[in-house]
Design a protein around this motif. Sequence first.
Motif, PDB file in Angstrom:
ATOM      1  N   THR A 176     -10.838  -2.791  -8.377  1.00 20.13           N
ATOM      2  CA  THR A 176     -10.836  -3.446  -7.818  1.00 20.13           C
ATOM      3  C   THR A 176      -9.618  -3.083  -6.614  1.00 20.13           C
ATOM      4  O   THR A 176      -9.598  -3.772  -5.848  1.00 20.13           O
ATOM      5  N   GLY A 177      -9.363  -2.304  -7.116  1.00 22.54           N
ATOM      6  CA  GLY A 177      -8.237  -1.324  -5.768  1.00 22.54           C
ATOM      7  C   GLY A 177      -6.907  -1.840  -6.203  1.00 22.54           C
ATOM      8  O   GLY A 177      -6.692  -2.970  -6.715  1.00 22.54           O
ATOM      9  N   ALA A 178      -5.919  -1.705  -5.073  1.00 25.55           N
ATOM     10  CA  ALA A 178      -4.820  -2.080  -4.403  1.00 25.55           C
ATOM     11  C   ALA A 178      -4.559  -3.291  -3.844  1.00 25.55           C
ATOM     12  O   ALA A 178      -4.751  -2.463  -2.570  1.00 25.55           O
ATOM     13  N   THR A 179      -5.184  -4.596  -3.924  1.00 21.92           N
ATOM     14  CA  THR A 179      -5.530  -5.163  -2.874  1.00 21.92           C
ATOM     15  C   THR A 179      -4.152  -5.985  -2.598  1.00 21.92           C
ATOM     16  O   THR A 179      -4.714  -6.811  -1.346  1.00 21.92           O
ATOM     17  N   ALA A 180      -3.210  -6.041  -3.375  1.00 23.80           N
ATOM     18  CA  ALA A 180      -2.048  -6.636  -3.030  1.00 23.80           C
ATOM     19  C   ALA A 180      -0.723  -6.403  -2.398  1.00 23.80           C
ATOM     20  O   ALA A 180      -0.274  -5.268  -2.533  1.00 23.80           O
ATOM     21  N   TRP A 181      -0.943  -6.599  -0.599  1.00 32.78           N
ATOM     22  CA  TRP A 181       0.068  -5.866  -0.232  1.00 32.78           C
ATOM     23  C   TRP A 181       1.568  -6.698  -0.103  1.00 32.78           C
ATOM     24  O   TRP A 181       1.645  -7.291  -1.317  1.00 32.78           O
ATOM     25  N   ARG A 182       2.054  -5.463   0.393  1.00 35.85           N
ATOM     26  CA  ARG A 182       3.643  -5.484   0.121  1.00 35.85           C
ATOM     27  C   ARG A 182       4.317  -6.375   1.263  1.00 35.85           C
ATOM     28  O   ARG A 182       3.644  -6.139   2.795  1.00 35.85           O
ATOM     29  N   GLU A 183       4.996  -6.862   1.543  1.00 39.78           N
ATOM     30  CA  GLU A 183       5.605  -8.258   2.019  1.00 39.78           C
ATOM     31  C   GLU A 183       7.052  -7.356   3.251  1.00 39.78           C
ATOM     32  O   GLU A 183       7.333  -6.363   2.419  1.00 39.78           O
ATOM     33  N   LEU A 185       2.372  -5.824  12.868  1.00 39.34           N
ATOM     34  CA  LEU A 185       1.308  -5.307  12.043  1.00 39.34           C
ATOM     35  C   LEU A 185       1.998  -4.836  10.854  1.00 39.34           C
ATOM     36  O   LEU A 185       2.522  -3.430  11.227  1.00 39.34           O
ATOM     37  N   LEU A 186       1.602  -5.272   9.852  1.00 36.64           N
ATOM     38  CA  LEU A 186       2.767  -4.631   8.177  1.00 36.64           C
ATOM     39  C   LEU A 186       2.040  -3.369   7.615  1.00 36.64           C
ATOM     40  O   LEU A 186       1.013  -4.047   6.984  1.00 36.64           O
ATOM     41  N   ALA A 187       2.224  -2.271   7.452  1.00 39.70           N
ATOM     42  CA  ALA A 187       1.225  -1.182   6.505  1.00 39.70           C
ATOM     43  C   ALA A 187       2.489  -0.614   5.954  1.00 39.70           C
ATOM     44  O   ALA A 187       2.425   0.027   5.548  1.00 39.70           O
ATOM     45  N   LEU A 188       2.470  -1.756   4.824  1.00 42.16           N
ATOM     46  CA  LEU A 188       3.623  -0.928   4.274  1.00 42.16           C
ATOM     47  C   LEU A 188       3.570  -0.723   2.482  1.00 42.16           C
ATOM     48  O   LEU A 188       4.075  -0.427   1.358  1.00 42.16           O
ATOM     49  N   GLY A 189       1.949  -0.860   2.641  1.00 41.93           N
ATOM     50  CA  GLY A 189       1.461   0.126   1.537  1.00 41.93           C
ATOM     51  C   GLY A 189       1.307  -1.354   0.398  1.00 41.93           C
ATOM     52  O   GLY A 189       0.834  -2.038   0.668  1.00 41.93           O
ATOM     53  N   PHE A 190       0.523  -0.893  -1.411  1.00 43.01           N
ATOM     54  CA  PHE A 190       0.403  -2.405  -1.972  1.00 43.01           C
ATOM     55  C   PHE A 190       0.866  -2.129  -2.827  1.00 43.01           C
ATOM     56  O   PHE A 190       0.794  -0.827  -3.545  1.00 43.01           O
ATOM     57  N   SER A 191       1.044  -3.249  -4.260  1.00 45.55           N
ATOM     58  CA  SER A 191       1.656  -2.854  -5.452  1.00 45.55           C
ATOM     59  C   SER A 191       0.495  -3.125  -6.355  1.00 45.55           C
ATOM     60  O   SER A 191       1.357  -2.632  -7.467  1.00 45.55           O
ATOM     61  N   GLY A 192      -0.527  -3.111  -6.404  1.00 43.82           N
ATOM     62  CA  GLY A 192      -1.935  -3.551  -7.736  1.00 43.82           C
ATOM     63  C   GLY A 192      -2.788  -4.205  -6.762  1.00 43.82           C
ATOM     64  O   GLY A 192      -2.869  -4.866  -6.108  1.00 43.82           O
ATOM     65  N   PRO A 193      -3.136  -4.398  -8.201  1.00 44.27           N
ATOM     66  CA  PRO A 193      -4.257  -5.455  -7.483  1.00 44.27           C
ATOM     67  C   PRO A 193      -4.440  -7.064  -7.095  1.00 44.27           C
ATOM     68  O   PRO A 193      -3.249  -7.738  -7.334  1.00 44.27           O
ATOM     69  N   ASP A 194      -5.172  -7.655  -7.031  1.00 40.66           N
ATOM     70  CA  ASP A 194      -4.563  -9.158  -6.230  1.00 40.66           C
ATOM     71  C   ASP A 194      -4.422 -10.142  -7.437  1.00 40.66           C
ATOM     72  O   ASP A 194      -5.671  -9.885  -8.696  1.00 40.66           O
ATOM     73  N   ARG A 195      -3.935 -11.052  -7.860  1.00 41.09           N
ATOM     74  CA  ARG A 195      -3.678 -11.807  -9.199  1.00 41.09           C
ATOM     75  C   ARG A 195      -3.901 -13.183  -8.728  1.00 41.09           C
ATOM     76  O   ARG A 195      -3.793 -14.164  -9.875  1.00 41.09           O
ATOM     77  N   GLN A 196      -4.317 -12.825  -8.063  1.00 42.92           N
ATOM     78  CA  GLN A 196      -4.886 -14.607  -7.633  1.00 42.92           C
ATOM     79  C   GLN A 196      -5.833 -14.827  -7.392  1.00 42.92           C
ATOM     80  O   GLN A 196      -6.789 -16.131  -7.518  1.00 42.92           O
TER      81      GLN A 196
END
Length: 498
Positions: free
Chosen positions: A237-244, A406-417
Motif C-alpha cells: 500500500t505504500g507509505a501513505t502516513a504523512w509526517r506533520e 504545503l507540507l512535504a515532510l515525507g511519510f512514516s509508513g502505511p495508513d493505520r486508519q
Amino acid sequence: MADPKGFLTTPRREWPRRPVGERVRDWDEVCVPGALLPLVGAQADRCMDCGVPFCHEACPLGNLIPEWNDLVAREDWRAAAERLHATNNFPEFTGRLCPAPCEAGCVLAINQPAVTIKNVECAIADRAWEEGFAGPSPPERLSDRTVAVIGSGPTGLAAAQQLTRAGHTVAVYERDDRIGGLMRYGIPAFKMEKRHLERRIGQMRAEGTKFRTSTAVGRDVDAAALRARYDAVVVSTGATAWRELDVPGRELTGVHQAMEYLPLANRVCEGDLEASPLSAAGRDVVIVGGGDTGADCLGTAVREGAASVTQLDIYDRPGAERDEEAEPWPTYPKLYRLSPAHEEAGVLRTAPEAARDCDARLFAASTLRLTGDAEGRVRALHLAGVDAERRVRPGTERVLPAGLVLLALGFSGPDRQDGLVAGLGLELEPRGTIARDAGFATNVPGVFAAGDAARGQSLIVWAIAEGRAVAAAVDRYLSGGTTCLPAPVGPYDRPMTA
C-alpha cells in the motif's frame, strides 16, 4: 564495448529540456520530444564495459547496464529491450522518475561525468513500445492458486505482473478510482505523462491480471474476509502516513499536506476537475520540505500561476562536487541538483526576494510558526536559519508571505486508519512500517509485505525490486518451496553507504 575510446572522445550529453517559457504553460513532459534517440547511441558508446560494473550494485534491480549499452551502441534495439526487461518490469517509469543511483556508481564517474544510463534506459523502453517489442507475455498454463495484491503502486504492479506471468490468478485492489498509486495522483504529468502508465496497465490486463479500483481493503472490503478468499496476499500500500508540522498555526486554513494538493492537480489533468480547489493561482506559496515531493509541488504551483513560490530545506545547501571523505564513490552523493522545477522557478523568478538567489529554495531554514488573518487564513510563515544540529541561529528570523503552505515532510509508513493493518492483524515495527521476516512474510500466514509499507519511504527502483522479490517469495510459498522468479533484493538490503 562498441567503441573502446568512446568515453575518451564523446562528452556527456543529456536529454534536452524544452524552454522554460514553453513548458510551464502546459503539463507535458519537460524534455524535448524526439530529441533523445539521436543522442543515446553515442552516449551508450561511452560505457566502458567494466570488468566489475559497479552500476549493477548501485541499482537494486541489478540492471544489466553494460549489456544494453553495448546493444544500443550497435543499434540492436530488440536485444537491448530484452535485456532491459529481464530485470525491470517498468523501465519507462524508472527512466523518467528514478534519480539514477546507477550513474553515481558508474566507474567513469570517478573522474569524469557518468554515462547517461537513465536516458539510455528511457530510450530503450520507448523504442520497445514503438517497435512492438513490449507486447503482453501471458503464462503458458495457469496454476490453481490465487493472489490478492493490495496497492497498485510500482511495488504492487511489479509483484502482480511477475505472479501473473508465473501462472497464478492475481487481483490488484486499489483504493483510488484509477490504477497507479503515487504514479497516478502523486507524480505530476510533467515528470511522467500518464499514457506510459496506461500502456503498462493495458499490457497487464492482456496478460490476465485483474484490477479492482475504488476498493479500500479494510473499509470497503473486510480485510480478514479477503485473506480467506485468496491463497496469498501481498500488502503493498505504500507509505501513505504523512509526517506533520508541529508548529503554532498549523490549524490555519490554507495549510495542506502535499498529498492533498498534488492529487487535485493531477485530477485536473485527467479531466475530472476544471480547476483544483487548492490551486496556487495568484497565491504566495511556501513549501516546507526540500525533497522530490516538494519539488513536485513547486513545479505544479508554477504551472498553476502562483504569485510566488518558496521551498524550505532544513539542510545546508549541498556542494557541487562529491565529498570524497563523507560520500566516496560509488555511493549516491548529496549534491546541489537543479531539477526542472527549480530551473523553472529560477528562470521565472517566482520566489520572493529572500529566496531568489537560490532558485526558490531556502536552505538551512526551519519553520517557527504560521500566522493568519482574522478569518483564520494563513498569511505568513515565520522561519529562521539553523545549524547542522538544527538549532536556530540567533538573529536569522524572517517572514515570508504565505497564502498557501504545503507540507512535504515525507511519510512514516502505511495508513493505520483505514482498517487494513488492524483487520489483518499485522504487527508493526517501532517506526510504523509493517514487520516482516527474511522472506517478506508477515506474522499472518500467507500475508506478505513489500515496498514502502514495509521498507519505509524509498526510491521507485527499490519499489520495483521489492515487488519482484516478494513475487518470488509468494511463488515459493504457493509452490511448496521452489520458484523460478528472480529476487533482486532482500527485506533487509539497503543502498550503499560509506
